[in-house]
Scaffold this active site. Structure first.
Site, PDB file in Angstrom:
ATOM      1  N   THR A 153     -78.626  33.979  -3.532  1.00 38.50           N
ATOM      2  CA  THR A 153     -77.725  33.090  -3.299  1.00 38.50           C
ATOM      3  C   THR A 153     -77.027  33.266  -2.073  1.00 38.50           C
ATOM      4  O   THR A 153     -77.501  33.037  -0.884  1.00 38.50           O
ATOM      5  CB  THR A 153     -76.747  33.013  -4.285  1.00 38.50           C
ATOM      6  OG1 THR A 153     -75.895  34.139  -4.803  1.00 38.50           O
ATOM      7  CG2 THR A 153     -77.567  32.257  -5.677  1.00 38.50           C
ATOM      8  N   LYS A 179     -80.416  40.368  -7.245  1.00 38.35           N
ATOM      9  CA  LYS A 179     -79.437  39.685  -6.493  1.00 38.35           C
ATOM     10  C   LYS A 179     -77.937  39.819  -6.931  1.00 38.35           C
ATOM     11  O   LYS A 179     -77.820  40.219  -7.982  1.00 38.35           O
ATOM     12  CB  LYS A 179     -79.788  38.299  -6.506  1.00 38.35           C
ATOM     13  CG  LYS A 179     -79.704  37.403  -7.582  1.00 38.35           C
ATOM     14  CD  LYS A 179     -78.618  36.414  -8.027  1.00 38.35           C
ATOM     15  CE  LYS A 179     -77.729  36.334  -6.783  1.00 38.35           C
ATOM     16  NZ  LYS A 179     -76.327  35.679  -7.310  1.00 38.35           N
ATOM     17  N   THR A 190     -73.155  36.154  -9.998  1.00 37.64           N
ATOM     18  CA  THR A 190     -73.938  36.424 -11.018  1.00 37.64           C
ATOM     19  C   THR A 190     -74.848  37.525 -10.339  1.00 37.64           C
ATOM     20  O   THR A 190     -75.341  37.622  -9.200  1.00 37.64           O
ATOM     21  CB  THR A 190     -74.833  35.231 -11.082  1.00 37.64           C
ATOM     22  OG1 THR A 190     -74.229  34.424 -11.879  1.00 37.64           O
ATOM     23  CG2 THR A 190     -76.281  35.618 -11.970  1.00 37.64           C
ATOM     24  N   GLU A 275     -69.863  40.200  -0.838  1.00 36.77           N
ATOM     25  CA  GLU A 275     -69.686  38.931   0.141  1.00 36.77           C
ATOM     26  C   GLU A 275     -68.826  39.513   1.402  1.00 36.77           C
ATOM     27  O   GLU A 275     -67.453  40.032   0.932  1.00 36.77           O
ATOM     28  CB  GLU A 275     -69.018  37.822  -0.562  1.00 36.77           C
ATOM     29  CG  GLU A 275     -70.079  37.052  -1.383  1.00 36.77           C
ATOM     30  CD  GLU A 275     -69.501  35.985  -2.382  1.00 36.77           C
ATOM     31  OE1 GLU A 275     -68.294  36.231  -2.527  1.00 36.77           O
ATOM     32  OE2 GLU A 275     -70.606  35.367  -2.749  1.00 36.77           O
ATOM     33  N   ASN A 397     -65.896  32.708  -0.071  1.00 40.04           N
ATOM     34  CA  ASN A 397     -65.533  32.112  -1.583  1.00 40.04           C
ATOM     35  C   ASN A 397     -64.584  30.788  -1.469  1.00 40.04           C
ATOM     36  O   ASN A 397     -64.465  30.249  -2.472  1.00 40.04           O
ATOM     37  CB  ASN A 397     -64.911  33.229  -2.127  1.00 40.04           C
ATOM     38  CG  ASN A 397     -65.992  33.962  -2.687  1.00 40.04           C
ATOM     39  OD1 ASN A 397     -66.976  33.551  -3.201  1.00 40.04           O
ATOM     40  ND2 ASN A 397     -65.963  35.326  -2.408  1.00 40.04           N
ATOM     41  N   THR A 402     -72.161  24.459  -4.246  1.00 46.95           N
ATOM     42  CA  THR A 402     -73.367  23.932  -3.962  1.00 46.95           C
ATOM     43  C   THR A 402     -73.923  24.495  -2.823  1.00 46.95           C
ATOM     44  O   THR A 402     -73.688  23.943  -1.668  1.00 46.95           O
ATOM     45  CB  THR A 402     -73.303  22.402  -3.981  1.00 46.95           C
ATOM     46  OG1 THR A 402     -72.620  21.779  -4.905  1.00 46.95           O
ATOM     47  CG2 THR A 402     -74.924  21.880  -4.444  1.00 46.95           C
TER      48      THR A 402
END
Lengths: 402, 402
Positions: A153, A179, A190, A275, A397, A402
């Site tokens: 993702t 991931k 996740t 991230e 974040n 989406t």
């Protein structure tokens, strides 16, 4: 001897094929569906999120594995978590599995489903259904990278590796990919991990698998905090022709080491790719009263925003590390605690030392380093893996949907 | 009736004077020392950090209050936490108190000491000692703001207020100020709070005070995680001539309400002024099985980095809120849970609703709003207060030392 395979991954062990495909679930146009298949039904162990809010695929997989610890394939999508989608979501997971089973001629309840992405949207089943024939048709043995790419993702790099060991009976291989991303502990995004091996595993190996998770994927997790979709699946198909029971004691250890290394390296890769991360830091707690204490404190420090910001700022701020250690709930005596950045000791018996500032600066400027807290009240040790907290993390974040 | 006093603070109740001074401890040149004095020895309750690593002033104050629940003055410095400073640090706290006692002609062990700032540096005692005579000399009754300013570190605004109530016997006033900042829960930065009242309080009022802390300062705290220096002190000097025991039942309630309001507003101000905060959010959990459950879940959500980034990004990301609720460890049933942003319901029975997107956007664009999670499994409720996680937070904490 553990041999790291070049470009290794879930297809490195014998008898596994895979495929990645762009179904159009992600707006980005990147691959977003993946299929992993074993040529024969594989022993399957899985560990799922402990979140009270469980996504449909998690509920579906749990129901499948309740009855049998076998699976022949796993179908994964990224871009949509199929979480908070009610009975329709569960139906969609089941239908996805059934479509794969039918096309591959597999028994019912032999395919697992994993999803990751945004929460609260029904799966675009038209896209999923259209993609499945392509995934089935495209299955091939050199697809570790394709599979590993399609499950990502916000991850920036793919996380895939495989290790081979030699036994008297022949080669055994362990492969895996995952991931992660999000702040690095699955509370916050996740984590999906897929481990494959061509060794045959007995049912009671599950206990060993769970223990290995504790020092790998759970070392980047806090207190059982997990997202709605976290899943780690191990498939052992025995296609090497070798069973775990047939190995010598030292070969068994070697297999355990290979499995642990694959899982630990994947876990570290998740932390490295947190991230917006610019640093990868091992938090090591030593001479604690118990392994559980050491791990708890290491994880606690590894999630302190203040400590993580200081790492980003390349500031050897031991005060924040020590304060975080002190509020972890783990027994410690401040006046007995030592602290190191890399191999530079900054604290002895709870007091700052005159240390080589230049050397200290060099340590915290590194891309990867270790912070060690030595409690001097026992003989247990453990590590947690974390990354720094950067502007980029906030940006990713704040802008993510989406 | 609670009357909010204009420019109120710790000096609003009768018999309190204060002073702020620039001792030069902070590099910024802002005021960094403050003294608060009661004209007579005041009943004193204090709650300190639960961190295993306690700063010298915390250890000192605890030792003072072990023997008597009275204090006549509090001396505070910002810029240096006097933490991890060993026996010399403790000696410095004691010496600071003694100097104030001597100059003010007070009994030994009647002055408390609080410090906030960087950890691991010895107090610059020459500066402290030079400042004390100025602080003593400068004591005056209109110094609420001076006191409140001098205790700040990375706080952007001063946090001070006072509330007056009328009783049959006359007016009673409760005043207070605090410093917070850091991510907003004291795990991450020192919180100091000072509450004053001219009502006389009995020893057993301590239980009430502790309970009020749970729904105020602890509502912005997580699971007892606290910094090395966190302290909340209440001084009740009885100079109004009125004792708590003399109040009617309804007057007692009113006093409790005044105290609670002062503490809660100060706590909210800390959240509002969280480092880099652009939003102030109340996380409300309703219809939980117990108040403790509701508070635990509200606090847990209030510290989720993903949820806080979404707030910064003005993204009504209920998925992150729900996922965080689910991993809080508190009992909930996803399929029974409702969720609101402001008064816009976005989730019913765990499923997303078609809601007015425009109205929803308006809610999350506000500077302050409320997120409500309704569990529908009990009848208890509680709130936690939080702020968003912004670029500025990372900047402040990556660059902060001395």
């Amino acid at each position: 001897m553990l041999t790291m395979l070049k470009d290794g991954g879930v297809c490195s062990p014998k008898g596994f094929t895979a495929c990645g495909w762009t179904a159009g679930i992600k707006a980005s146009g990147n691959p977003d569906m993946a299929l992993l298949k074993s040529e024969k039904a594989a022993r399957c162990f899985a560990v799922f999120t402990t979140n009270k809010v469980k996504a449909a695929p998690v509920l579906y997989d749990k129901s499948v594995l309740e009855h049998a610890h076998f699976a022949s394939a796993v179908i994964v999508n990224s871009g949509n978590a199929n979480a908070c989608t009610g009975p329709k979501g569960l139906e969609d997971s089941a239908r996805t599995a059934t479509l794969v089973e039918d096309l591959l001629g597999l028994a019912p309840k032999s395919v697992l489903v994993c999803s990751t992405g945004v929460i609260g949207h029904l799966m675009p089943m038209d896209k999923v259904e259209a993609a499945i024939p392509h995934l089935v048709e495209g299955l091939h043995a050199d697809a570790s990278k394709d599979f590993a790419s399609a499950i990502l993702t916000t991850d920036k790099v793919l996380k895939s590796l495989a290790i081979e060991i030699e036994t008297a009976k022949g080669k055994v291989t362990v492969g895996g990919c995952c991931k992660g991303s999000g702040m690095i502990h699955p509370n916050m995004a996740t984590m999906l991990a897929f481990i494959t091996t061509d060794l045959g595993l007995p049912l009671d190996f599950f206990a060993e698998f769970r223990a290995d998770i504790s020092d790998s994927f759970n070392a980047i997790t806090v207190d059982g905090d997990t997202s709605t979709n976290d899943t780690c699946i191990l498939l052992a198909n025995g296609v090497s022709g070798i069973q775990y029971e047939d190995l010598t004691l030292s070969e068994k250890s070697e297999f355990r080491a290979a499995l642990m290394t694959v899982m630990k390296e994947l876990a570290k890769d998740i932390a490295r790719d947190g991230e917006g991360a610019t640093k990868f830091i091992e938090i090591r707690v030593e001479k604690a009263e118990s392994h559980a204490d050491a791990l708890k404190m290491a994880r606690f420090i590894g999630t302190s925003n203040l400590a993580k910001c200081a790492m980003f700022g390349e500031d050897p701020n031991w005060g924040r590390i020590l304060s975080s250690a002190g509020s972890s709930g783990v027994n410690m005596i401040a006046e007995q605690t030592d602290l190191y950045f890399g191999d530079v000791q900054v604290l002895s018996g709870g007091r700052p030392l005159e240390c080589d500032q230049k050397k200290l600066e060099e340590v915290v400027k590194q891309r990867e380093y270790k912070v060690t807290v030595v409690l001097n009240i026992g003989d247990a040790a453990a590590s947690a893996y974390t990354c720094d907290l950067s502007y980029e993390y906030v940006k990713i974040n704040a802008e993510y949907t989406t």
